[in-house]
Design an enzyme around this catalytic site. Structure first.
Site, PDB file in Angstrom:
ATOM      1  N   TYR A 132      22.538 -14.710   3.111  1.00  0.00           N
ATOM      2  CA  TYR A 132      21.505 -13.744   3.977  1.00  0.00           C
ATOM      3  C   TYR A 132      21.924 -12.709   4.062  1.00  0.00           C
ATOM      4  CZ  TYR A 132      17.999 -13.364   7.479  1.00  0.00           C
ATOM      5  OH  TYR A 132      16.593 -12.427   7.642  1.00  0.00           O
ATOM      6  N   SER A 158      14.962  -7.224   5.199  1.00  0.00           N
ATOM      7  CA  SER A 158      15.521  -7.607   7.336  1.00  0.00           C
ATOM      8  C   SER A 158      16.781  -6.423   7.611  1.00  0.00           C
ATOM      9  CB  SER A 158      16.123  -8.886   6.573  1.00  0.00           C
ATOM     10  OG  SER A 158      16.585  -9.194   8.228  1.00  0.00           O
TER      11      SER A 158
END
Length: 320
Positions: free
Chosen positions: A188, A163
């Site tokens: 994350y 991502s």
């Protein structure tokens, strides 16, 4: 000091390949002239969002698809109208579940797509004490890949869905499990950098592998986000004005994974990080940008360090 690009492995990998596809392409369009008859794929998280769109496209192109899921009944319902798809149980945060799923896979695999994940969730720990985002997004997939590598066919590919969130930071080596203070976006970012580094080390070891940013897509991945969270990740331009992301449909979000899985243009780019159906540029600096890959997510030395650390935690190393 200027880097010597001629000997810089990340820079060499991150050269564009002249893809005919782009940000608005769909997985179905990418696979229009691709015949996957007789090929077998495994896609984690293949029953919602971009995973579901990818499974549909792969199956439509002729592939047999195994879609292991944490909620098998929900997966069977979502995939009921897709021929050639099998559902199995898999909880990536549970190493025993990963081992059980891998043990049940008794046929060769041509394509392994590591797509499932969690994002910016409240602080949660597995029974081992592992931070949930790293445990799910990276360590679960790490163990799955290692347990299934003996099943990967010659020329088979591993596709790791990373991502743009990896811009939040690389491996947090001083406290990788965030035991001294949890920061969900930093955690994350670490897990997404780990997804890219996994592909790098596989490539360094001779296994065709790629990572990618699928784009901004409105899916259930963002179910934990609050209004304050959205403020934290909004981008501004040089003038300080808000940059509103262009959201893709799930079908467009699945396109880069389909491209990574099948394109012959990527034959000499194993280990590369992709976005918008193209090899992404290597971008320097810190902080959340709007495109490209940070050096820490494609560094071979960092990838080797992560691999060794992950193998010790997960207790499996197919490359040894």
């Amino acid at each position: 000091m200027t880097r010597d690009v001629s000997t810089d492995t990340p820079a060499l990998r991150q050269r564009p390949v002249g893809s005919p596809f782009g940000a608005t392409s769909t997985a179905e369009e990418v696979l229009t002239d691709v015949d996957l008859s007789g090929r077998r794929a495994l896609v984690t998280g293949g029953y919602a969002g971009i995973g579901l769109a990818l499974v549909r496209a792969l199956a439509h192109a002729g592939a047999e698809v195994l879609a292991p899921a944490r909620r098998p009944e929900a997966a069977r319902e979502a995939l009921a109208d897709v021929p050639g798809v099998t559902v199995a149980a898999l909880d990536l945060a549970d190493q025993h579940s990963v081992a059980a799923l891998a043990a049940d896979v008794d046929r060769p695999i041509d394509l392994l797509v590591l797509n499932a994940g969690v994002m910016a969730c409240p602080e949660t720990r597995t029974p081992e004490g592992w931070e949930l985002q790293l445990a799910t997004n990276h360590l679960g997939h790490f163990a799955l890949v290692n347990r299934l590598l003996p099943r990967l066919t010659s020329g088979g590919r591993v596709v790791s869905v990373s991502s743009l969130g990896h811009h939040h930071g690389g491996m947090h080596w001083e406290d990788p499990m965030f035991e001294r203070g949890y920061a969900k976006w930093r955690a994350y970012g670490q897990s997404k950098s780990a997804n890219a580094l996994l592909a790098v080390h596989l490539a360094e070891s001779g296994v065709p592998a790629y990572s990618l940013h699928p784009g901004a897509i409105l899916t259930d991945l963002g179910k934990h986000l609050t209004e304050a969270d959205l403020d934290d990740v909004l981008l501004t331009d040089a003038a300080g004005d808000l940059v509103v992301p262009t959201f893709k449909s799930p079908e467009q979000g699945a396109a880069t994974a389909a491209f990574a899985a099948t394109s012959d243009l990527l034959a000499d780019r194993s280990g590369a990080y992709l976005e918008d159906c193209e090899v992404a540029p290597l971008v320097e600096g810190d902080g959340l940008g709007d495109h490209g890959v940070r050096r820490w997510a494609v560094d071979p030395a960092e990838a080797a360090r992560l691999w060794a650390w992950s193998a010790e935690l997960a207790g499996v190393d197919a490359l040894r």
